[in-house]
Design a protein around this motif. Structure first.
Motif, short mmCIF file in Angstrom:
data_model
loop_
_atom_site.label_atom_id
_atom_site.label_comp_id
_atom_site.label_asym_id
_atom_site.label_seq_id
_atom_site.Cartn_x
_atom_site.Cartn_y
_atom_site.Cartn_z
N GLY A 37 0.81 -1.21 0.00
CA GLY A 37 0.00 0.00 0.00
C GLY A 37 0.84 1.25 0.00
O GLY A 37 2.04 1.22 -0.33
N GLY A 38 0.21 2.33 0.40
CA GLY A 38 0.83 3.65 0.34
C GLY A 38 2.03 3.82 1.25
O GLY A 38 2.08 3.28 2.35
N VAL A 39 2.99 4.58 0.74
CA VAL A 39 4.16 4.97 1.52
C VAL A 39 3.80 6.29 2.19
O VAL A 39 3.43 7.26 1.50
CB VAL A 39 5.40 5.14 0.62
N ASP A 40 3.88 6.34 3.51
CA ASP A 40 3.58 7.57 4.24
C ASP A 40 4.72 8.57 4.11
O ASP A 40 5.88 8.18 3.93
CB ASP A 40 3.34 7.26 5.73
N PHE A 41 4.40 9.85 4.23
CA PHE A 41 5.41 10.90 4.15
C PHE A 41 6.49 10.65 5.21
O PHE A 41 6.18 10.40 6.38
CB PHE A 41 4.77 12.28 4.38
N GLY A 42 7.75 10.66 4.78
CA GLY A 42 8.86 10.44 5.68
C GLY A 42 9.17 8.98 5.98
O GLY A 42 10.10 8.69 6.73
N GLU A 43 8.40 8.07 5.42
CA GLU A 43 8.58 6.64 5.67
C GLU A 43 9.33 6.01 4.49
O GLU A 43 8.92 6.15 3.35
CB GLU A 43 7.20 5.97 5.80
N PRO A 44 10.42 5.30 4.75
CA PRO A 44 11.09 4.59 3.66
C PRO A 44 10.15 3.52 3.08
O PRO A 44 9.37 2.90 3.80
CB PRO A 44 12.29 3.93 4.33
N ALA A 45 10.21 3.33 1.78
CA ALA A 45 9.34 2.36 1.11
C ALA A 45 9.52 0.96 1.69
O ALA A 45 8.55 0.20 1.82
CB ALA A 45 9.60 2.36 -0.39
N GLU A 46 10.74 0.59 2.03
CA GLU A 46 10.99 -0.73 2.60
C GLU A 46 10.25 -0.91 3.93
O GLU A 46 9.69 -1.97 4.21
CB GLU A 46 12.51 -0.92 2.79
N ALA A 47 10.22 0.14 4.75
CA ALA A 47 9.47 0.08 6.02
C ALA A 47 7.97 0.04 5.75
O ALA A 47 7.22 -0.64 6.47
CB ALA A 47 9.83 1.28 6.89
N ALA A 48 7.52 0.73 4.70
CA ALA A 48 6.10 0.76 4.37
C ALA A 48 5.59 -0.63 4.01
O ALA A 48 4.50 -1.03 4.43
CB ALA A 48 5.84 1.73 3.22
N VAL A 49 6.35 -1.38 3.23
CA VAL A 49 5.89 -2.70 2.81
C VAL A 49 5.79 -3.64 4.03
O VAL A 49 4.83 -4.40 4.14
CB VAL A 49 6.74 -3.31 1.67
#
Length: 155
Positions: A48-60
């Motif tokens: 899903g969406g990547v939050d502002f300031g969040e690395p994409a790897e952490a988002a997944v």
């Protein structure tokens, strides 16, 4: 099986998303992308969406925890690509960060077929043979992901 949600529309802005592709016994974990009438138009990895300031790897990792009640780790970056698509007459625009992930604790993904609840939406998820996508029997969404997945290996 529980009632599923079929009606959704793309956002009218560019969206950064992170998708996790677990690979198990020649199959990948995907959820059904449907038309308003419930017809499956393709299958999409969870994420899903990547939050502002969040690395994409952490988002997944966060998204898989929320959607699957699973613990996962990134095995490899599969690629980054742009996806401009149409759904029910509306245009969507995404920047996609795709990762191969390993499910350390599979949560709902211990089953072969199940319902994922995310943001009020209910979608079918399943482990689908990778060969179904590479042979053209099923459609892997988003466009641009399929050329990246033949590199998958059991992790």
């Amino acid at each position: 099986m529980e009632a599923l949600t079929h009606v959704w529309r793309p956002r009218d802005s560019i969206r950064a998303i992170a998708l996790g592709v677990p690979f198990r016994d020649g199959r990948i974990l995907v959820s059904a992308g449907t038309e308003d009438d419930g017809k499956v138009k393709g299958w999409r990895p969870l994420g899903g969406g990547v939050d502002f300031g969040e690395p994409a790897e952490a988002a997944v990792i966060r998204e898989l925890r929320e959607e699957l009640q699973a613990e996962a780790e990134v095995v490899a970056a599969l690629g980054i690509f742009e996806n401009i698509y149409a759904h029910q007459g509306q245009t969507g625009h995404e920047v996609v960060f795709a990762y191969q992930v390993r499910l350390i604790q599979p949560g709902l993904a211990a089953a072969d077929d199940f319902v994922v609840v995310d943001g009020g939406f209910r979608d079918r998820a399943a482990w689908v043979p990778l060969v179904d996508f590479t042979a053209g029997r099923e459609t892997l969404l988003p466009d641009g992901l399929l050329p990246l997945v033949p590199t998958l290996r059991d992790a």
